[in-house]
Structure formats: structure tokens, C-alpha cells
Write a protein that holds these residues in place. Structure first.
Motif, PDB file in Angstrom:
ATOM      1  N   UNK A   4       0.818  -1.234   0.045  1.00 18.16           N
ATOM      2  CA  UNK A   4      -0.110   0.144  -0.044  1.00 18.16           C
ATOM      3  C   UNK A   4       0.852   1.195  -0.022  1.00 18.16           C
ATOM      4  N   UNK A   5       0.461   2.361  -0.821  1.00 22.08           N
ATOM      5  CA  UNK A   5       1.166   3.603  -0.644  1.00 22.08           C
ATOM      6  C   UNK A   5       1.427   4.010   0.674  1.00 22.08           C
ATOM      7  N   UNK A   6       2.359   4.697   0.834  1.00 26.17           N
ATOM      8  CA  UNK A   6       2.458   5.318   2.422  1.00 26.17           C
ATOM      9  C   UNK A   6       3.159   6.784   2.421  1.00 26.17           C
ATOM     10  N   UNK A   7       2.965   7.388   3.506  1.00 25.40           N
ATOM     11  CA  UNK A   7       3.508   8.834   3.504  1.00 25.40           C
ATOM     12  C   UNK A   7       4.704   8.555   4.652  1.00 25.40           C
ATOM     13  N   UNK A   8       5.888   9.027   4.367  1.00 25.33           N
ATOM     14  CA  UNK A   8       6.954   9.012   5.275  1.00 25.33           C
ATOM     15  C   UNK A   8       7.122  10.227   6.377  1.00 25.33           C
ATOM     16  N   UNK A   9       7.010   9.858   7.552  1.00 21.06           N
ATOM     17  CA  UNK A   9       6.786  11.286   8.597  1.00 21.06           C
ATOM     18  C   UNK A   9       7.960  10.927   9.552  1.00 21.06           C
ATOM     19  N   UNK A  10       8.112  11.822  10.271  1.00 18.24           N
ATOM     20  CA  UNK A  10       8.949  12.027  11.420  1.00 18.24           C
ATOM     21  C   UNK A  10       8.105  12.729  12.661  1.00 18.24           C
ATOM     22  N   UNK A  11       8.295  12.087  13.834  1.00 15.56           N
ATOM     23  CA  UNK A  11       7.447  12.659  14.928  1.00 15.56           C
ATOM     24  C   UNK A  11       8.614  13.091  16.005  1.00 15.56           C
ATOM     25  N   UNK A  12       8.574  14.483  16.492  1.00 12.39           N
ATOM     26  CA  UNK A  12       9.449  15.050  17.185  1.00 12.39           C
ATOM     27  C   UNK A  12       8.912  15.457  18.505  1.00 12.39           C
ATOM     28  N   UNK A  13       9.267  14.626  19.442  1.00 16.64           N
ATOM     29  CA  UNK A  13       8.801  14.928  20.984  1.00 16.64           C
ATOM     30  C   UNK A  13       9.678  16.007  21.587  1.00 16.64           C
ATOM     31  N   UNK A  14       8.971  16.653  22.474  1.00 20.23           N
ATOM     32  CA  UNK A  14       9.566  18.018  23.135  1.00 20.23           C
ATOM     33  C   UNK A  14       9.892  17.538  24.699  1.00 20.23           C
ATOM     34  N   UNK A  15      11.221  17.333  24.890  1.00 21.68           N
ATOM     35  CA  UNK A  15      11.765  17.491  26.473  1.00 21.68           C
ATOM     36  C   UNK A  15      11.618  16.009  26.956  1.00 21.68           C
ATOM     37  N   UNK A  16      11.798  15.070  26.573  1.00 19.15           N
ATOM     38  CA  UNK A  16      11.849  13.795  26.987  1.00 19.15           C
ATOM     39  C   UNK A  16      13.217  13.379  27.111  1.00 19.15           C
ATOM     40  N   UNK A  17      13.574  12.585  28.333  1.00 18.55           N
ATOM     41  CA  UNK A  17      14.778  12.054  28.631  1.00 18.55           C
ATOM     42  C   UNK A  17      15.875  13.018  28.836  1.00 18.55           C
ATOM     43  N   UNK A  18      15.581  14.177  29.592  1.00 17.25           N
ATOM     44  CA  UNK A  18      16.460  15.244  29.660  1.00 17.25           C
ATOM     45  C   UNK A  18      16.746  15.518  31.154  1.00 17.25           C
TER      46      UNK A  18
END
Length: 199
Positions: A4-18
Motif C-alpha cells: 500500500x502507498x504510504x507517507x514517510x513522516x517524523x515525529x519530534x517529541x519535546x523534552x523527553x529524557x533530559x
């Protein structure tokens, strides 16, 4: 069998493991994305970067994707409205190739960052930044932090000659000025994520 066709994405979380704040295991995060029906899930370092593919047949439309992922991360890890931003491969490609500082004399790529906004800033809200943070990109680079906003008004390029740890143009200042959630990645991470999204 055709994939199936797909869209490549990136998710960027804020402030984890700091500094012990908002601990999150990347293996658990990756498993969550897979459970949500995403494909080719990969994480990069511990700061909450997830590259994944969304099949076009996915039940959640693109317009609701960020909220859907945020709610599931909150449920999984026990947080409340954990800030995050999502970008497509094409958007990351434009960001990586369009940095106005790349060809400027005396700019060290190690001093470049990109702040990702959860939503676009209004065209006038750039005036909300403190006056000492403003700079004309046509001026010579000095030992003063400068920034440039992308045409989409969803990212801010940062040049921090004295290091990001000393800059006044950090996430909290940008969020306070704009009222929009923000998360920042160094230039190396931006390029690494771009390379990961090509595969």
C-alpha cells in the motif's frame, strides 16, 4: 502482492529524557507506533525522534494524526499533552536544503539548530520576539544569536555562535513569545533524520 502507498513522516517529541525529566524508553515508543498501525518505525537517539510510514489506508486522517499520536503517547507514558511536532519527508527535505546559514562565511554547522513549531506562527507574531533576538540576515555574522523563520512559518533556523546552551532563543522563550509548542533539534540530528526518511 502490492504494498500500500504510504507517507514517510517524523515525529519530534519535546523534552523527553533530559536530565531525568519525562523518562521514555525508545523501544517502548517504537512498539507504540507499530501498535498504532504505522510501518517501518525507527527511532533516533533518546530525545524522542520517530521516523515512520503511514499507509494511505490508515484509519486516522493526516489532519488528526498529531492529536492521535499525542493522546496515545500520553496514555502509554502517563503524561498530559506532551508537546510534539510531525513533518513529512518533503518538509524535512525542504528544511535541510533550505537553511539560509549553510553558505554563509564563518558559520559552524555545529552551531546550527532548527526549532519545530506545533503549528504555524501568524505572520505578525515574529514581532513578539524580544528585540535583542532580532537580526537582519544580510548583516555579517557576529557572536550574537540570529534566527530565520521558514516560509511555512512552522520552523525557526537558529545560529548560536556561543552554543545552544547559552542562547536566549531557546524553546521556552519561543513558546512564551508565540504561544506555540516548540521543540529544537541540532543540525546533525536534522540531517540524520532526513537520511533515515529516505530509506
Amino acid at each position: 502482492m502490492l504494498s500500500l502507498p504510504s507517507i514517510v513522516l517524523v515525529c519530534l517529541l519535546r523534552g523527553v529524557n533530559i536530565g531525568g525529566s519525562k523518562p521514555m524508553k525508545m523501544a517502548t515508543l517504537s512498539q507504540l507506533f507499530t501498535k498504532l498501525g504505522f510501518l517501518n518505525v525507527k527511532t533516533y537517539i533518546q530525545s524522542g525522534n520517530v521516523v515512520f510510514s503511514r499507509p494511505e489506508s490508515h484509519a486516522i486522517p493526516m489532519s488528526d494524526l498529531m492529536k492521535h499520536i499525542q493522546e496515545n503517547i500520553d496514555d502509554e507514558f502517563g503524561y498530559s499533552n506532551l508537546p510534539l511536532s510531525i513533518r513529512t519527508f518533503e518538509e524535512i527535505q525542504s528544511i535541510v536544503t533550505g537553511n539560509p546559514y549553510l553558505n554563509r562565511k564563518g558559520v559552524d554547522p555545529k552551531r546550527l539548530h532548527v526549532t519545530f513549531l506545533a503549528s504555524p506562527m501568524a505572520s505578525s507574531t515574529i514581532e513578539a520576539f524580544p528585540s535583542e533576538l532580532k537580526a537582519d540576515l544580510d548583516e555579517l555574522i557576529t557572536l550574537k544569536d540570529t534566527y530565520s523563520v521558514t516560509t511555512s512559518r512552522r520552523e525557526v533556523y537558529l545560529h548560536t555562535p556561543n552554543g545552544y546552551a547559552r542562547t536566549k532563543v531557546e524553546n521556552n522563550a519561543i513558546e512564551k513569545a508565540l504561544g506555540i509548542a516548540a521543540t529544537t533539534r541540532n543540525w546533525n540530528t536534522c540531517n540524520k533524520l532526513y537520511e533515515m526518511m529516505k530509506l
